[in-house]
Design an enzyme around this catalytic site. Structure first.
Site, short mmCIF file in Angstrom:
data_model
loop_
_atom_site.label_atom_id
_atom_site.label_comp_id
_atom_site.label_asym_id
_atom_site.label_seq_id
_atom_site.Cartn_x
_atom_site.Cartn_y
_atom_site.Cartn_z
N THR A 121 0.86 -1.19 0.00
CA THR A 121 0.00 0.00 0.00
C THR A 121 0.90 1.23 0.00
OG1 THR A 121 -1.65 -1.23 1.24
CG2 THR A 121 -1.84 1.18 1.26
N PHE A 149 -5.99 -6.77 -1.10
CA PHE A 149 -7.05 -6.36 -0.17
C PHE A 149 -7.28 -7.38 0.93
CE2 PHE A 149 -7.79 -4.60 -4.38
CZ PHE A 149 -7.82 -3.24 -4.09
N GLY A 261 -8.09 -0.76 14.65
CA GLY A 261 -6.66 -0.69 14.93
C GLY A 261 -5.95 -1.52 13.88
N CYS A 264 -2.99 -1.52 9.37
CA CYS A 264 -3.43 -0.98 8.07
C CYS A 264 -4.32 0.25 8.18
CB CYS A 264 -4.14 -2.07 7.29
SG CYS A 264 -3.10 -3.51 7.05
C1 UGA Z 1 -7.97 -4.14 6.45
C2 UGA Z 1 -8.96 -4.20 5.27
O1 UGA Z 1 -10.22 -4.70 5.73
C3 UGA Z 1 -8.42 -5.09 4.16
O2 UGA Z 1 -9.30 -5.08 3.05
C4 UGA Z 1 -7.06 -4.55 3.73
O3 UGA Z 1 -6.47 -5.37 2.73
C5 UGA Z 1 -6.13 -4.54 4.93
O4 UGA Z 1 -6.69 -3.71 5.96
C6 UGA Z 1 -4.81 -3.98 4.48
O5 UGA Z 1 -4.70 -2.77 4.25
O6 UGA Z 1 -3.86 -4.75 4.24
P1 UGA Z 1 -7.44 -5.78 8.48
O7 UGA Z 1 -6.50 -4.72 8.97
O8 UGA Z 1 -7.01 -7.21 8.47
O9 UGA Z 1 -7.88 -5.46 6.97
O10 UGA Z 1 -8.71 -5.68 9.42
P2 UGA Z 1 -10.27 -5.31 9.29
O11 UGA Z 1 -11.05 -6.55 9.23
O12 UGA Z 1 -10.49 -4.26 8.26
O13 UGA Z 1 -10.50 -4.67 10.73
C7 UGA Z 1 -9.83 -3.46 11.09
C8 UGA Z 1 -10.22 -3.01 12.47
O14 UGA Z 1 -11.56 -2.53 12.47
C9 UGA Z 1 -10.15 -4.06 13.56
O15 UGA Z 1 -9.53 -3.49 14.70
C10 UGA Z 1 -11.61 -4.39 13.83
O16 UGA Z 1 -11.82 -4.83 15.15
C11 UGA Z 1 -12.27 -3.06 13.57
N1 UGA Z 1 -13.70 -3.15 13.20
C12 UGA Z 1 -14.08 -3.83 12.07
C13 UGA Z 1 -14.66 -2.52 13.97
O17 UGA Z 1 -14.34 -1.89 14.99
N2 UGA Z 1 -15.97 -2.60 13.61
C14 UGA Z 1 -16.37 -3.27 12.51
O18 UGA Z 1 -17.58 -3.30 12.23
C15 UGA Z 1 -15.40 -3.91 11.73
#
Ligand code: UGA
Length: 439
Positions: A121, A149, A261, A264
């Site tokens: 990224t 992604f 958090g 990413c």
């Molecule tokens: C994120 C993106 O979802 C991916 O598509 C992307 O490829 C990736 O970053 C990246 O840039 O490499 P990720 O960091 O694995 O993926 O995690 P997410 O599932 O997006 O969750 C991120 C944060 O949001 C977590 O702390 C999660 O607990 C929080 N979250 C998620 C919430 O607080 N509420 C929600 O409804 C969903």
């Protein structure tokens, strides 16, 4: 196809093993000798469901190996750049030193006709700059941007069955040749009918940061609603359910709680703002500053709520923290909201016991001042309050009746709105959650 994958962190290691699974001959290159040794012995350097099995299978097929020596990438025709782009210390901008180092050392092995495909990224404009470098040093070598992604916890599935392929290509013949190579390496995925977006470098780079910014905004939107619910007595979970039924809005990523958090979302929205500033378009992204602020305020609110339920003072109170990874099914503790809260509680005098099914070793290494225990029961032993901060399934499934016999006070704070409130209240617990009225 002979390919190399430069950088074997989360993204690179999973990509390398997945490409071997698709039938390619892959070498994964990393400067970290310990990581390379672990991977070569089929040991995953991080927790990711299904990855170790995939790694063992790919190594066993003879189509995958790992090396610290860039010369081993010499035979490859396609080189994926998968190194990290963390936030710079003390600044919002992304630190591109690993991308630059990877490109520099690739120049030593590139041949005319080779394709460098960036997956990291990066701030918009990076691909164009690297393409100049590549073409200048190795005439006939090509560059494409092919963002990734994948989500932690679903990395294998997301790599083998992505929901889209994005190719950022140079104009003209170079772009067409690059596209043919990418279509060849992803032949199985293309044949499955995966949507493709074929575009220029800048758009491909922006797709990734725009996607992460949108997700962060969606989470902060519902968390802003949670703040209002706290002020009005409304219930954010029901609110999310109700607005989520509108399929233009959708229910996904509307889980209110401690917020986002990880390695990413937080750094990507900041790097995006920094880049917009450099481009003179900072106004377009000032809203992301608020997205960031809303997110960080949730952590402060959680500490306040813990103090409230502990009768106004955290001093000497025993607090159990369930979950410390930045999200479930991961051992990643980078910018983990849960750990941030745990550390604050401890600084304010609470006796904090943290537990996590996968992240224990990482916490012990990076946060030696925190007490880490193996089980939820140990963490909650004689606790004055139990905080669910990362919603692992085993915590969501806890039996509130049995668990109630371990604690001193049956007070639970659901930092992820993930517990069945009625069940916990029926078992005699006082239940509090962000964005929902007190019991
Ligand atoms: C994120 C993106 O979802 C991916 O598509 C992307 O490829 C990736 O970053 C990246 O840039 O490499 P990720 O960091 O694995 O993926 O995690 P997410 O599932 O997006 O969750 C991120 C944060 O949001 C977590 O702390 C999660 O607990 C929080 N979250 C998620 C919430 O607080 N509420 C929600 O409804 C969903």
């Amino acid at each position: 196809m002979k390919i190399s994958v430069i950088g074997c962190g989360y993204l690179g290691a999973v990509h390398a093993a997945s490409m071997a699974e698709l039938g390619h001959d892959v070498v994964g290159i990393d400067v970290d000798r310990l990581k390379v040794e672990a991977l070569q012995q089929a040991r995953a350097p991080f927790y990711e469901p299904g990855f170790e099995e995939l790694l063992a299978r790919s190594l066993g097929s003879g189509r995958l190996r790992f090396s610290v020596d860039m010369a081993d990438a010499r035979d490859a025709v396609l080189h994926f750049v998968c190194v990290g782009t963390p936030q710079k210390r003390g600044e919002y901008a992304a630190d591109l030193r690993y991308v630059e180092a990877a490109a520099e050392s690739l120049l030593e092995v590139l041949k005319p006709g080779d394709l460098v495909a960036g997956k990291s990224t990066v701030p918009v404009g990076t691909a164009a700059r690297l393409a100049e470098l590549v073409r200048g040093k190795v005439p006939g070598a090509m560059l494409a941007w092919n963002p990734e992604f994948l989500r932690e916890g679903y990395a294998v599935q997301d790599t083998l069955h992505p929901d889209r392929l994005v190719y950022g290509l140079a104009p003209g013949d170079e772009g067409q040749a690059a596209r043919a190579l990418l279509d060849e390496v992803y032949a199985t995925i293309v044949a499955a009918g995966t949507p493709q977006v074929v575009t220029d470098y800048a758009t491909a780079e922006m797709v990734k940061t725009a996607a992460n910014s949108f997700l962060a905004t969606k989470i902060s939107f519902i968390n802003a609603m949670a703040e209002l619910c706290e002020a009005t007595g409304a219930d954010v979970k029901q609110l999310a359910d109700a607005i989520g039924h509108d399929d233009r809005i959708g229910r996904k990523f509307l889980n209110a709680g401690l917020g986002f958090g990880g390695g990413c979302l937080p750094k990507d929205i900041r790097a995006f703002m920094a880049r917009a500033g450099e481009l003179g378009a900072d106004q377009a992204l000032t809203f992301l500053r608020e997205v960031d602020n809303i997110n960080m305020r949730r952590r402060i609110r959680m500490v306040e709520l813990a103090r409230e339920v502990c009768d106004g003072s955290l001093l000497g109170k025993r607090v159990a923290v369930l979950g410390a990874a930045f999200k479930p099914d991961s051992d990643d503790i980078r910018d983990s909201p849960a750990l941030n809260v745990a550390a604050q509680l401890q600084l304010q005098g609470a006796v904090v016991q943290v537990t996590d099914p996968a992240a224990g070793d990482n916490i012990r290494r990076s946060w030696p001042q925190l007490d880490v225990v193996d089980t939820a029961e140990e963490a909650a032993h004689r606790a004055d309050a139990v905080l669910l901060l990362t919603e692992w399934k085993q915590y969501r499934d806890l039996d509130p009746v049995a668990f109630g016999s371990v604690v001193r006070q049956k007070r639970v704070l659901d930092g992820r709105n993930a517990l069945d409130r009625d069940r916990w209240e029926a078992a005699g617990w006082s239940y509090r959650a962000l964005g929902r009225r007190g019991g």
